[in-house]
Design a protein around this motif. Structure first.
Motif, PDB file in Angstrom:
ATOM      1  N   VAL A   1     -15.373  10.341  10.274  1.00  8.35           N
ATOM      2  CA  VAL A   1     -14.681   9.071  10.098  1.00  8.35           C
ATOM      3  C   VAL A   1     -14.189   8.979   8.662  1.00  8.35           C
ATOM      4  N   SER A   2     -12.948   8.536   8.516  1.00  8.15           N
ATOM      5  CA  SER A   2     -12.368   8.277   7.199  1.00  8.15           C
ATOM      6  C   SER A   2     -11.698   6.918   7.256  1.00  8.15           C
ATOM      7  N   GLY A   3     -12.301   5.921   6.622  1.00 11.83           N
ATOM      8  CA  GLY A   3     -11.781   4.566   6.717  1.00 11.83           C
ATOM      9  C   GLY A   3     -11.760   4.123   8.166  1.00 11.83           C
ATOM     10  N   PRO A   4     -10.627   3.621   8.648  1.00 16.28           N
ATOM     11  CA  PRO A   4     -10.545   3.164  10.039  1.00 16.28           C
ATOM     12  C   PRO A   4     -10.287   4.289  11.039  1.00 16.28           C
ATOM     13  N   TYR A   5     -10.155   5.522  10.541  1.00 21.30           N
ATOM     14  CA  TYR A   5      -9.743   6.633  11.402  1.00 21.30           C
ATOM     15  C   TYR A   5     -10.905   7.559  11.737  1.00 21.30           C
ATOM     16  N   GLU A   6     -10.981   7.932  12.996  1.00 24.11           N
ATOM     17  CA  GLU A   6     -11.823   9.053  13.382  1.00 24.11           C
ATOM     18  C   GLU A   6     -10.957  10.304  13.385  1.00 24.11           C
ATOM     19  N   TYR A   7     -11.552  11.431  13.080  1.00 27.04           N
ATOM     20  CA  TYR A   7     -10.771  12.666  13.065  1.00 27.04           C
ATOM     21  C   TYR A   7     -11.576  13.794  13.697  1.00 27.04           C
TER      22      TYR A   7
ATOM     23  N   LEU B   1      -6.782  16.517  13.468  1.00 28.85           N
ATOM     24  CA  LEU B   1      -6.124  15.479  14.246  1.00 28.85           C
ATOM     25  C   LEU B   1      -6.790  14.152  13.914  1.00 28.85           C
ATOM     26  N   VAL B   2      -5.991  13.214  13.404  1.00 29.54           N
ATOM     27  CA  VAL B   2      -6.511  11.931  12.919  1.00 29.54           C
ATOM     28  C   VAL B   2      -6.196  10.861  13.952  1.00 29.54           C
TER      29      VAL B   2
ATOM     30  N   HIS C   1       2.921   8.345  11.688  1.00 26.22           N
ATOM     31  CA  HIS C   1       3.721   9.344  10.967  1.00 26.22           C
ATOM     32  C   HIS C   1       3.657   9.039   9.476  1.00 26.22           C
ATOM     33  N   ALA C   2       2.579   9.453   8.835  1.00 23.95           N
ATOM     34  CA  ALA C   2       2.367   9.145   7.423  1.00 23.95           C
ATOM     35  C   ALA C   2       1.456  10.195   6.806  1.00 23.95           C
ATOM     36  N   TRP C   3       1.540  10.330   5.488  1.00 27.96           N
ATOM     37  CA  TRP C   3       0.711  11.297   4.764  1.00 27.96           C
ATOM     38  C   TRP C   3      -0.721  10.782   4.678  1.00 27.96           C
ATOM     39  N   ALA C   4      -1.649  11.530   5.240  1.00 28.43           N
ATOM     40  CA  ALA C   4      -3.052  11.112   5.261  1.00 28.43           C
ATOM     41  C   ALA C   4      -3.630  11.115   3.849  1.00 28.43           C
ATOM     42  N   GLY C   5      -4.299  10.020   3.509  1.00 30.36           N
ATOM     43  CA  GLY C   5      -4.924   9.932   2.199  1.00 30.36           C
ATOM     44  C   GLY C   5      -3.942   9.779   1.070  1.00 30.36           C
ATOM     45  N   GLY C   6      -2.724   9.360   1.363  1.00 31.36           N
ATOM     46  CA  GLY C   6      -1.709   9.221   0.324  1.00 31.36           C
ATOM     47  C   GLY C   6      -1.966   8.023  -0.569  1.00 31.36           C
ATOM     48  N   SER C   7      -1.070   7.838  -1.515  1.00 34.80           N
ATOM     49  CA  SER C   7      -1.210   6.779  -2.505  1.00 34.80           C
ATOM     50  C   SER C   7      -1.288   5.401  -1.845  1.00 34.80           C
ATOM     51  N   PRO C   8      -2.201   4.553  -2.308  1.00 30.70           N
ATOM     52  CA  PRO C   8      -2.260   3.187  -1.764  1.00 30.70           C
ATOM     53  C   PRO C   8      -1.033   2.371  -2.112  1.00 30.70           C
ATOM     54  N   ASP C   9      -0.245   2.826  -3.074  1.00 30.56           N
ATOM     55  CA  ASP C   9       0.983   2.124  -3.429  1.00 30.56           C
ATOM     56  C   ASP C   9       2.143   2.481  -2.502  1.00 30.56           C
ATOM     57  N   GLY C  10       1.935   3.471  -1.651  1.00 27.87           N
ATOM     58  CA  GLY C  10       2.999   3.873  -0.738  1.00 27.87           C
ATOM     59  C   GLY C  10       3.106   2.907   0.428  1.00 27.87           C
ATOM     60  N   ARG C  11       4.314   2.515   0.755  1.00 29.41           N
ATOM     61  CA  ARG C  11       4.486   1.587   1.879  1.00 29.41           C
ATOM     62  C   ARG C  11       4.111   2.221   3.201  1.00 29.41           C
ATOM     63  N   PHE C  12       4.307   3.526   3.311  1.00 36.33           N
ATOM     64  CA  PHE C  12       4.108   4.193   4.589  1.00 36.33           C
ATOM     65  C   PHE C  12       3.234   5.429   4.468  1.00 36.33           C
ATOM     66  N   THR C  13       2.207   5.351   3.693  1.00 36.64           N
ATOM     67  CA  THR C  13       1.171   6.376   3.663  1.00 36.64           C
ATOM     68  C   THR C  13      -0.040   5.842   4.418  1.00 36.64           C
ATOM     69  N   ALA C  14      -1.021   6.701   4.606  1.00 36.22           N
ATOM     70  CA  ALA C  14      -2.279   6.300   5.250  1.00 36.22           C
ATOM     71  C   ALA C  14      -3.406   6.562   4.255  1.00 36.22           C
TER      72      ALA C  14
ATOM     73  N   GLU D   1      -6.278   5.514   3.631  1.00 38.40           N
ATOM     74  CA  GLU D   1      -7.681   5.586   4.035  1.00 38.40           C
ATOM     75  C   GLU D   1      -7.977   6.778   4.937  1.00 38.40           C
ATOM     76  N   GLY D   2      -6.958   7.564   5.237  1.00 40.89           N
ATOM     77  CA  GLY D   2      -7.163   8.763   6.033  1.00 40.89           C
ATOM     78  C   GLY D   2      -7.755   9.889   5.212  1.00 40.89           C
ATOM     79  N   PRO D   3      -8.096  10.998   5.849  1.00 44.83           N
ATOM     80  CA  PRO D   3      -8.585  12.171   5.113  1.00 44.83           C
ATOM     81  C   PRO D   3      -7.566  12.583   4.055  1.00 44.83           C
ATOM     82  N   ASP D   4      -8.027  13.072   2.945  1.00 45.11           N
ATOM     83  CA  ASP D   4      -7.160  13.424   1.825  1.00 45.11           C
ATOM     84  C   ASP D   4      -6.409  14.718   2.140  1.00 45.11           C
ATOM     85  N   ALA D   5      -5.216  14.584   2.704  1.00 43.47           N
ATOM     86  CA  ALA D   5      -4.463  15.757   3.144  1.00 43.47           C
ATOM     87  C   ALA D   5      -4.090  16.670   1.982  1.00 43.47           C
ATOM     88  N   SER D   6      -3.811  16.108   0.826  1.00 45.01           N
ATOM     89  CA  SER D   6      -3.453  16.935  -0.329  1.00 45.01           C
ATOM     90  C   SER D   6      -4.615  17.827  -0.733  1.00 45.01           C
TER      91      SER D   6
END
Length: 390
Positions: free
Chosen positions: A287-293, A311-312, A317-330, A332-337
Motif C-alpha cells: 500500500v502506498s497512500g490510498p493505492y494498493e499495488y 500495477l497501481v 494516467h499520471a506519474w506515480a509518486g510525482g511532485s505534490p505541486d503537479g496538477r496531474f501527478t499521483a 501518494e503513489g509508489p515513487d516511480a522515479s
C-alpha cells in the motif's frame, strides 16, 4: 531535422488548433490522453531541481534538450546516463519538476538528458512512437534520440555500460521502442503508462492500441521485438509502471508489454519460442497512500531479472509518486522515479551481451568437454551474478 522552438513554456494554445489530418486524430485525443500530465506551467527556477546541480539548455542537430549534471560531477570519473522522455504537452523542464528525477540524480550521481519534442514535429509535443518512419532504428525521431545520446556520451564522462532510457505515456511508448531498436545503446528501460511494443504504423491504429492494447497476441509481439533486435538480440530489462484505472493508455498495454518483453528476452538469450516461463518469480503486494499495488518480477533462462511490473490499483494516467505541486501527478503513489533508477541501475551493457553470447554458444558447438562446459558456466555466472541475486 528542422529547428525546434527553444522555449520551455507550455503551448496552451496548441490544443485549440484545428487538427484535420489522420495523424492529428491521435494528437487531438492526447488533449484527453495527457490530461494526467502537467502542461508545464512551472517557472524556470522551480525546474532547476537539486542544489548546485546544473540544468543545462543544449541543442543537437537543430533540436533542443535539457541536461542535468549533478553536483560534484568529475569529468574524469564516468557516471551513468538516463535519457528520460516526456509525455504529450510537456516540456523537459516541466517533466523534470514533476518526476523529481534530478534530485535522485544528485543523490546517486548520474546524468539525466531530457530530449524535447518539437511542436514542428508534433503540435502537442507527442513522440511519434507509432510511426515506423520515426520509431525504427536509423529513422526519424528515434535516430535523433540515439544520436543525442551519443553526443552526450562524447561530451561528458558517461559510463557507456550504463546508459538507460525511460519515459511517460508517449515518451514511455518511445522508450519501449528504443530498448528494442537500440539494445546496443541502452542497457535497460523504464516504461510508465506507455503502450506495448508494436509497429502499428498509423495514428488510428495507435489510438486503438492505447485503448485496447496492441492487435498482436503476446507471443507475436515478443517475436516482433526479438526480430527487430536482429544480431543484437539479448535480454532487454524493463520496469513497467501503470495505473489500473488509466483510461488513456489501458492497463492491458502493461500486461502485454511485460509478456512481450519476457518473450523477446527469452529468445534473446537463446531460448526456444515455446518454452518461456511466464510465471512471475516473485509477487509482492503493498500500500502506498490510498493505492494498493502489485509488484511482479520475471526472470529469463539465465536467471536475470528481465521485467519488474508495478500495477497501481486505482491510479489513473499520471506519474506515480510525482511532485505534490503537479496538477496531474499521483504524489501518494509508489515513487516511480526512485523505482526506475533502482531497477535500471543494476544493469550493464557488457554483462547482458556476455550472457546472450554465452547462451547462443551452446546449440552450435556440439558435444563439449567438461572443462569447456565448466569455463562457460563460470563466464555466465560472472556476467549475471549481480543481476540474478536481486
Amino acid at each position: 531535422m528542422p529547428s525546434s522552438d527553444d522555449t520551455d513554456a507550455a503551448d496552451g494554445s496548441v490544443g485549440r488548433r484545428p487538427l484535420h489530418r489522420a495523424r492529428e486524430v491521435l494528437q487531438s485525443s492526447s488533449l484527453v490522453a495527457e490530461r494526467g500530465i502537467r502542461s508545464g506551467d512551472r517557472s524556470e527556477s522551480a525546474a532547476t531541481a537539486a542544489d548546485d546541480g546544473a540544468f543545462l539548455r543544449r541543442e543537437h542537430d537543430g533540436r533542443s534538450y535539457r541536461l542535468y549534471v549533478p553536483p560534484d560531477y568529475d569529468p574524469t570519473e564516468p557516471i551513468p546516463l538516463v535519457v528520460l522522455l516526456h509525455g504529450c504537452r510537456q516540456t523537459p523542464a516541466a517533466f523534470a519538476a514533476e518526476t523529481g528525477m534530478n534530485d535522485i540524480a544528485a543523490d546517486e550521481m548520474f546524468l539525466v538528458a531530457y530530449p524535447k519534442q518539437s511542436i514542428l514535429e508534433n503540435p502537442l509535443r507527442c513522440w511519434n512512437w507509432y510511426d515506423d518512419t520515426d520509431a525504427t532504428r536509423g529513422n526519424g525521431e528515434l535516430a535523433w534520440l540515439a544520436a543525442l545520446t551519443h553526443a552526450v556520451r562524447d561530451e561528458f564522462a558517461v559510463d557507456e555500460d550504463r546508459v538507460y532510457v525511460g519515459g511517460l505515456s508517449a515518451g514511455g511508448s518511445m522508450a519501449a521502442r528504443a530498448i528494442v531498436e537500440y539494445p546496443d545503446l541502452f542497457a535497460a528501460a523504464g516504461v510508465h503508462s506507455g503502450a506495448a511494443y508494436d509497429s502499428v504504423g498509423s495514428s488510428f491504429a495507435a489510438l486503438s492500441q492505447m485503448q485496447r492494447g496492441n492487435g498482436l497476441d503476446e507471443r507475436e509481439a515478443g517475436i516482433e521485438a526479438y526480430e527487430a533486435m536482429e544480431e543484437r538480440s539479448r535480454a532487454i530489462p524493463t520496469i513497467v509502471v501503470h495505473g489500473t484505472d488509466d483510461d488513456v493508455v489501458d492497463v492491458a498495454n502493461a500486461r502485454q508489454l511485460t509478456e512481450g518483453t519476457l518473450r523477446a528476452s527469452h529468445r534473446g538469450v537463446g531460448g526456444e519460442a515455446g518454452d518461456v516461463d511466464l510465471e512471475p518469480d516473485r509477487v509482492e503486494t503493498g500500500v502506498s497512500g490510498p493505492y494498493e499495488y502489485t509488484r511482479r518480477q520475471y526472470r529469463d533462462g539465465t536467471r536475470t531479472l528481465v521485467v519488474e511490473e508495478w500495477l497501481v490499483d486505482g491510479m489513473g494516467h499520471a506519474w506515480a509518486g510525482g511532485s505534490p505541486d503537479g496538477r496531474f501527478t499521483a504524489p501518494e503513489g509508489p515513487d516511480a522515479s526512485r523505482l526506475l533508477w533502482q531497477f535500471v541501475s543494476e544493469y550493464e551493457q557488457s554483462a547482458l551481451e556476455t550472457a546472450a553470447d554465452a547462451r547462443w554458444t551452446l546449440p552450435v558447438v556440439g558435444p563439449v568437454s567438461l572443462a569447456r562446459w565448466s569455463r562457460l558456466q563460470k563466464k555466465v555466472r560472472a556476467a549475471v551474478s549481480r543481476l540474478s541475486d536481486r
